[in-house]
Design a protein around this motif. Structure first.
Motif, mmCIF file in Angstrom:
data_model
loop_
_atom_site.group_PDB
_atom_site.id
_atom_site.type_symbol
_atom_site.label_atom_id
_atom_site.label_comp_id
_atom_site.label_asym_id
_atom_site.label_seq_id
_atom_site.Cartn_x
_atom_site.Cartn_y
_atom_site.Cartn_z
ATOM 1 N N ASP A 28 0.832 -1.202 0.000
ATOM 2 C CA ASP A 28 0.000 0.000 0.000
ATOM 3 C C ASP A 28 0.869 1.256 0.000
ATOM 4 O O ASP A 28 0.966 1.964 0.990
ATOM 5 N N ASN A 29 1.505 1.509 -1.132
ATOM 6 C CA ASN A 29 2.407 2.667 -1.201
ATOM 7 C C ASN A 29 1.663 3.988 -1.058
ATOM 8 O O ASN A 29 2.185 4.939 -0.478
ATOM 9 N N ASP A 30 0.430 4.032 -1.597
ATOM 10 C CA ASP A 30 -0.328 5.288 -1.499
ATOM 11 C C ASP A 30 -0.639 5.612 -0.043
ATOM 12 O O ASP A 30 -0.536 6.757 0.390
ATOM 13 N N GLY A 31 -1.023 4.570 0.686
ATOM 14 C CA GLY A 31 -1.310 4.765 2.108
ATOM 15 C C GLY A 31 -0.071 5.251 2.854
ATOM 16 O O GLY A 31 -0.148 6.123 3.723
ATOM 17 N N LEU A 32 1.075 4.668 2.502
ATOM 18 C CA LEU A 32 2.340 5.061 3.134
ATOM 19 C C LEU A 32 2.636 6.525 2.833
ATOM 20 O O LEU A 32 2.954 7.319 3.728
ATOM 21 N N ILE A 33 2.493 6.878 1.557
ATOM 22 C CA ILE A 33 2.788 8.255 1.139
ATOM 23 C C ILE A 33 1.860 9.234 1.860
ATOM 24 O O ILE A 33 2.282 10.314 2.285
ATOM 25 N N ASP A 81 8.715 -0.419 -7.113
ATOM 26 C CA ASP A 81 9.511 0.767 -7.406
ATOM 27 C C ASP A 81 9.427 1.729 -6.217
ATOM 28 O O ASP A 81 8.333 2.076 -5.768
ATOM 29 N N LEU A 82 10.571 2.156 -5.736
ATOM 30 C CA LEU A 82 10.590 3.035 -4.562
ATOM 31 C C LEU A 82 10.618 4.513 -4.939
ATOM 32 O O LEU A 82 10.494 5.378 -4.080
ATOM 33 N N GLN A 83 10.802 4.786 -6.230
ATOM 34 C CA GLN A 83 10.971 6.182 -6.637
ATOM 35 C C GLN A 83 9.800 7.071 -6.209
ATOM 36 O O GLN A 83 10.026 8.164 -5.675
ATOM 37 N N PRO A 84 8.536 6.630 -6.381
ATOM 38 C CA PRO A 84 7.433 7.501 -5.944
ATOM 39 C C PRO A 84 7.484 7.805 -4.443
ATOM 40 O O PRO A 84 7.160 8.921 -4.019
ATOM 41 N N ALA A 96 7.954 11.517 -2.794
ATOM 42 C CA ALA A 96 7.007 12.048 -1.808
ATOM 43 C C ALA A 96 7.727 12.446 -0.523
ATOM 44 O O ALA A 96 7.437 13.483 0.073
ATOM 45 N N ALA A 97 8.696 11.615 -0.099
ATOM 46 C CA ALA A 97 9.446 11.927 1.125
ATOM 47 C C ALA A 97 10.230 13.220 0.939
ATOM 48 O O ALA A 97 10.193 14.124 1.781
ATOM 49 N N HIS A 98 10.917 13.306 -0.182
ATOM 50 C CA HIS A 98 11.777 14.473 -0.399
ATOM 51 C C HIS A 98 10.959 15.754 -0.503
ATOM 52 O O HIS A 98 11.405 16.818 -0.078
ATOM 53 N N GLU A 99 9.761 15.628 -1.053
ATOM 54 C CA GLU A 99 8.900 16.801 -1.162
ATOM 55 C C GLU A 99 8.583 17.395 0.214
ATOM 56 O O GLU A 99 8.447 18.603 0.368
ATOM 57 N N LYS A 100 8.515 16.503 1.217
ATOM 58 C CA LYS A 100 8.220 16.981 2.581
ATOM 59 C C LYS A 100 9.503 17.173 3.397
ATOM 60 O O LYS A 100 9.453 17.325 4.623
ATOM 61 N N GLY A 101 10.642 17.097 2.741
ATOM 62 C CA GLY A 101 11.904 17.275 3.475
ATOM 63 C C GLY A 101 12.263 16.106 4.364
ATOM 64 O O GLY A 101 13.014 16.262 5.330
ATOM 65 N N ALA A 102 11.729 14.932 4.060
ATOM 66 C CA ALA A 102 12.058 13.739 4.850
ATOM 67 C C ALA A 102 13.062 12.878 4.093
ATOM 68 O O ALA A 102 13.159 12.959 2.866
ATOM 69 N N LEU A 103 13.806 12.057 4.834
ATOM 70 C CA LEU A 103 14.754 11.154 4.195
ATOM 71 C C LEU A 103 14.088 9.796 3.944
ATOM 72 O O LEU A 103 13.243 9.364 4.727
ATOM 73 N N LEU A 104 14.508 9.148 2.867
ATOM 74 C CA LEU A 104 14.034 7.783 2.627
ATOM 75 C C LEU A 104 15.107 6.795 3.081
ATOM 76 O O LEU A 104 16.243 6.821 2.592
ATOM 77 N N ILE A 105 14.732 5.943 4.032
ATOM 78 C CA ILE A 105 15.617 4.871 4.494
ATOM 79 C C ILE A 105 15.115 3.572 3.888
ATOM 80 O O ILE A 105 13.947 3.217 4.056
ATOM 81 N N VAL A 106 15.972 2.884 3.171
ATOM 82 C CA VAL A 106 15.575 1.608 2.580
ATOM 83 C C VAL A 106 16.309 0.482 3.300
ATOM 84 O O VAL A 106 17.521 0.537 3.494
#
Ligand SMILES: Cc1ncc(COP(=O)(O)O)c(C=O)c1O
Lengths: 535, 455
Positions: B196-201, B224-227, B231-241
């Motif tokens: 549920d990527n939309d829910g996560l975003i 795909d993790l790009q979306p 979304a994270a970067h748009e809010k100034g958050a970091l993406l940890i994979v």
């Protein structure tokens, strides 16, 4: 290629020190058994592999359209090349197997090979952490048997087995303390730590959300009990005491310290890194300790492996045991051992666990080694371990205190390590210079500049696995190097002279960090080294 | 006692040099009432090598070794074939019995190995810099969360965890967050073919310091993790994979290519083995130069010696506890050095060609297993996408099925009930992992046993 090897050495590089064994420069940069070895990225090739695997089929994948198309840049070596690459690298390392390694606070004792053999038995090495518990009773028994040893040796009530090293154990202990305080609605803010403590102590307390304050020390290198009492109050969650401490001294007032801390509602964390000095001689539980980590990779002989892995189980007092993290091991009335996890914590009454510190059950591979070691020594042998470790350290202390300044020497015997300062060295000679001089004598140096409370500290921990003859030779070597340090022998400033490398430029490394290999950019039109396969 | 070289004569001579009447005099600082007089009661006395080996072998034999079963467990620990030379090299005393390379002139073996390891990990992850290892994947994960909070300077307090993150990893993060006062947004996953990527975003907001996703995720799905990164970067958050199966990255895109800021994972698959959960190998890498000084743990860097020869040292240590004490980026000291060596040797033996072949062989066998298991009446396969692990639904409590099959030496997989005990909706789910060590015969054994048990 024009350069015969990638070490940076070039034919004709002048050797600045003419005291070094002189002889002709070699084309390879090697000196007989001292062999240079290029980086994997300079000798390997992305098309080389040392593992036989089937050709990929052309069948469609079901990878969600995420197939990796780009080159990764991972060179391979065939098996003979790989074995040689790493064997050559290994020979540029110093290890306990090679010689005396008196690194204070690190307990570099012999690592018995039976431990290695046992850890590799299929029933230990080849079991998955999430196998149904019915298929791993032997693994749970190992954990439980080790837990019992740790509890008996320390006189404590329970033990959390999962922490992965000493610092992780410290965090576990401090979090148990925080959970216990929160359970009684008591939010305290401060953890007191002596200045002589290892850096992990204040770092741990800060990570757990506490303000860190110093505990004053006496001129004798111990906690100042009166000053500590004066500071204690309702804001102090815990004190962290290392005992024996990092000056190599036993905290004589430990029981009084614990009583004072308990009187104001705080807890006592003991850093057990130095347990080797007292195992079988005194039990921390009898001194009022609430939590203590034990570095299995120190006292209980599991190998350090060039930096890890370790294992840091935490023994807990009755007050803290209910808060120990999952997974936890309990033994029921029938003597059966159970693994407590999230799904069955209610069933075993372990409902106040503060959480989980790691996936899975902790360092099983270290548990099997440590238990093997304990069974080998037995209760009688472990007591002898502490006695011989302390005897060896005092022998080193008293054989050197006429040539090196021992700041706490006059106050009495030391425990498992002997501490010296740089007092009396010629002005431009430092502890670092002396340490590098010891390298030329064939030794791994002692711990330098720790603890911080002694100027130019040199902390020597011989451990019990050194013979008298080995100590005598070391003492003779150190007496000689200390004499040179006092006389201002300039060749110490350029030591080591005989190691695989001369002194390394650490400032350069930090100023312009190169933390990964990058293929050199070839002049235009020429293939890069990796495109050529590095040859 | 075979590990103690001192003789009685040595001991007397040494006491004489020290000027102590007996060894107890050296313990005079220990209060007399606390001093033990004899060996601790209730514990056995010393034993011969032969006797100890026998005792330990007996305990070992009580366990069912993975290689003696039809074996399908994964969920963050995978069974792979480790070449014999890996174990040979890590048992060389110069590697095994060395300490942290604090004296670089006599530790170039460890240091050069670490430099190579860091490079291998960075390339595998599609990152700029990797460190010299953490304890394991789960602790690397919370160190990454702590690092993201540091970068947000305490101004952003929310950590968004994907529901499809390994639940033990999520537990570790939640445990630490209780003390750091970060707010955790997390729920267990729904059993759907797509995460549920939309829910996560939708849960990412201006107060979010980081978003943590697993790739492939705990149910084996690959997306795909790009979306999510965007979304994270748009809010100034970091993406940890988080990656728990490094072999997968021989077949699927690296997290770095898809916008991850910090990539962490478990490296156990290569070189280390199962070992009932530890010691394992935490991997930690960043994609941006600007985050290097916020990293936890040791870093090995290149430099030169006084003669101009290339050499390696531990560097940027002003981040670390031994220098910075309570202001350090982490309290970690001892890490997983020898496991890093095992990983690096295994990776060197594979090389890029071997890694890709290994990954595709894992995937081929997993495809075969999916096909075969989907024909078992009562079994449905959840995943559209997967690498070497996937989720099936059994229509009945999977925990019971796992226990039943274990009696026949079939280790069928990890039940979702064990991983998510609080979520009854997941109880019929079973995670099945297939690697190059799995045979088609093993798959047939599992399928026919399930046919029997589920009918
Ligand atoms: C006194 C002391 N405390 C704590 C530690 C930390 O232990 P570890 O390295 O196992 O995390 C050490 C080890 O270096 C130590 O010497």
């Amino acid at each position: 290629m024009s350069a015969p090897n990638q070490s940076g050495w070039k034919p004709g590089t002048p050797v600045e020190d003419h005291n070094a064994m002189s002889g002709p420069d070699t084309v390879t940069g090697n000196r007989a058994l001292m062999l240079e070895e290029p980086l994997l990225f300079e000798v390997g090739h992305v098309e080389t592999t040392g593992v036989d695997l089937p050709e990929p089929s052309s069948a469609a994948t079901r990878l969600g359209g995420m197939d990796r198309a780009e080159a990764i840049g991972l060179p391979g070596l065939s098996e003979p090349e790989a074995v040689r690459h790493y064997t050559r690298l290994s020979r540029q390392n110093y290890g306990i197997d090679l010689g005396f390694f008196p690194l204070g606070s690190c307990t570099m004792k012999h690592n018995p090979r039976l431990n290695e053999k046992v850890a590799r038995m299929p029933g230990f090495a080849d079991v998955h952490p999430l196998q149904p518990v019915q298929t791993v009773p032997g693994a749970l028994e190992v954990i439980n048997e080790l837990a019992n040893w740790l509890i008996d040796l320390t006189g404590m009530h329970g033990v959390a087995m999962s922490p992965k090293a000493g610092a992780h154990g410290e965090l576990c202990g401090i979090l148990c303390i925080r959970a216990a305080l929160e359970a009684r609605g008591d939010a305290r803010k401060v953890v007191l730590v002596p200045e002589s403590a290892h850096g992990t102590n204040p770092a741990t307390a800060a990570f757990a959300g506490y303000e860190v304050e110093d505990i004053p020390a006496t001129a004798e290198g111990r906690v100042d009990l009166e000053a500590l009492k004066a500071r204690l109050g309702p804001d102090v969650a815990a004190v962290m005491i290392t005992n024996p401490n990092t000056c190599g001294l036993f905290e004589r007032d430990m029981k009084a310290i614990s009583d004072a801390v308990h009187a104001v509602g705080g807890f006592v964390y003991c850093d057990g890194a130095n347990f080797n000095a007292i195992v079988g001689k005194v039990r921390p539980g009898d001194l009022g300790v609430d939590a203590m980590h034990i570095n299995l990779h120190k006292t209980f002989s599991t190998p350090h492996g060039g930096g890890g892995p370790g294992s840091g189980p935490v023994v807990l007092s009755e007050a803290l045991a209910p808060f120990g993290p999952l997974p936890y091991v309990v033994r029921d009335e029938d003597g059966e051992v159970h693994l407590v996890e999230e799904e069955n914590a209610d069933q075993y009454g372990h409902t106040q666990a503060f959480g989980r510190m790691t996936a899975f059950h902790g360092q099983m591979g270290m548990f099997t080694r440590a238990l093997t070691y304990m069974l080998s020594h037995g209760a009688d042998g472990l007591k002898q371990v502490a006695e011989d470790a302390v005897l060896n350290a005092n022998y080193v202390l008293r054989s050197l205190d006429d040539v090196l300044d021992a700041p706490f020497g006059p106050s009495g015997p030391c425990m498992h390590e002997a501490l010296f300062s740089d007092d009396g060295f010629a002005e431009d000679i430092s502890t670092l210079d002396l340490a590098k001089g010891l390298i030329d004598e064939g030794y791994h140096p002692m711990t330098m500049y720790f603890p911080l409370v002694v100027h130019g500290a040199m902390l020597i921990e011989p451990t019990e696995t050194e013979s008298k003859a080995a100590l005598d030779q070391f003492i003779a070597a150190l007496r000689s190097v200390a004499g040179r340090a006092k006389a201002g022998d300039a060749t110490l400033k350029t030591a080591p002279h005989y190691a695989p490398r001369r002194r390394l430029d650490e400032t350069l490394a930090a100023r312009k960090p190169v933390l990964a290999y990058e293929e050199p950019v070839a002049p235009s039109g020429q293939p890069t080294m990796s495109e050529q396969g590095g040859r | 006692m075979r590990y103690l070289p001192l003789t009685e004569a040595d001991r007397s001579a040494m006491l004489e040099t020290i000027g102590a009447p007996d060894v107890d005099a050296l313990f005079s600082d220990v209060p007399e009432e606390a001093r033990l007089t004899g060996p601790i009661e209730g514990l056995p006395m010393h034993a011969s090598e032969m006797a100890v080996e026998k005792h330990m072998r007996r305990l070992s034999k009580k366990n069912l070794a993975a290689s003696d079963a039809a074996f399908f467990l994964g969920a963050g620990a995978y069974k792979h074939h480790v070449p014999a030379s890996v174990d040979h090299i890590i048992q060389r005393g110069e590697f095994l019995t060395a300490y942290t390379p604090y004296q670089p002139e006599i530790a170039q073996g460890t240091l050069q190995m670490l430099f190579e390891f860091q490079t291998q990990v960075a390339r595998l992850y599609g990152c700029h810099v990797a460190n010299a290892s953490m304890y394991d994947g789960s602790t690397a994960c919370w160190e990454a969360v702590a690092m993201a909070s540091r970068i947000a300077r305490g101004k952003k307090r929310k950590v968004v965890l994907s529901g499809a993150l390994h639940p033990h990893y999520a537990e570790v993060v939640k445990t630490m967050a209780k003390f750091t006062e970060d707010e955790i947004a997390h729920a267990s996953p729904a059993l759907q073919a797509q995460p549920d990527n939309d829910g996560l975003i939708a849960r990412i907001d201006d107060d979010t310091s980081c978003v943590v996703v697993q790739y492939p995720d705990i149910l084996g799905r690959v997306t795909d993790l790009q979306p999510i990164a965007d979304a994270a970067h748009e809010k100034g958050a970091l993406l940890i994979v988080v990656n728990t199966e490094p072999v997968a990255l021989g077949a699927i895109k690296s997290p770095g290519e898809m916008g991850a800021d910090i990539v962490v994972g478990e490296g156990q698959s290569l070189g280390v083995g199962l070992q009932f959960g530890g010691p394992y190998l935490g991997l930690f890498a960043v994609t941006s130069q600007k985050h290097v000084r916020q990293m936890p743990g040791r870093l090995c860097g290149e430099t030169v010696d006084a003669e101009g020869k290339r050499g390696f040292v531990l560097t940027l240590s002003t981040r670390e506890q031994h220098i910075r004490r309570e202001k350090a980026t982490s309290n970690i000291c001892t890490n997983s050095g020898l496991c890093a060596l095992a990983f690096s040797v295994h990776m060197t033996l594979l090389g890029e060609k071997g890694l890709r072949r290994l990954a595709l062989e894992n995937h081929r066998l997993a495809c075969h297993a999916v096909e075969r298991l989907s024909k078992v009446p009562g079994v449905t396969v959840l995943n559209d996408s997967f690498f070497n692990e996937f989720t099936i639904r059994l229509g009945t409590d999977a925990r019971k099925v796992v226990r039943t099959l274990a009696e026949r030496d079939i280790l069928a997989g990890v039940s979702l009930g064990r991983l998510f005990p609080d979520n009854a909706d997941l109880a019929d789910g079973l995670l099945v992992a297939v690697t190059e060590t799995t045979t088609e015969e093993d798959i047939e054994t599992l399928a026919s046993a399930l046919e029997e048990v589920l009918s």
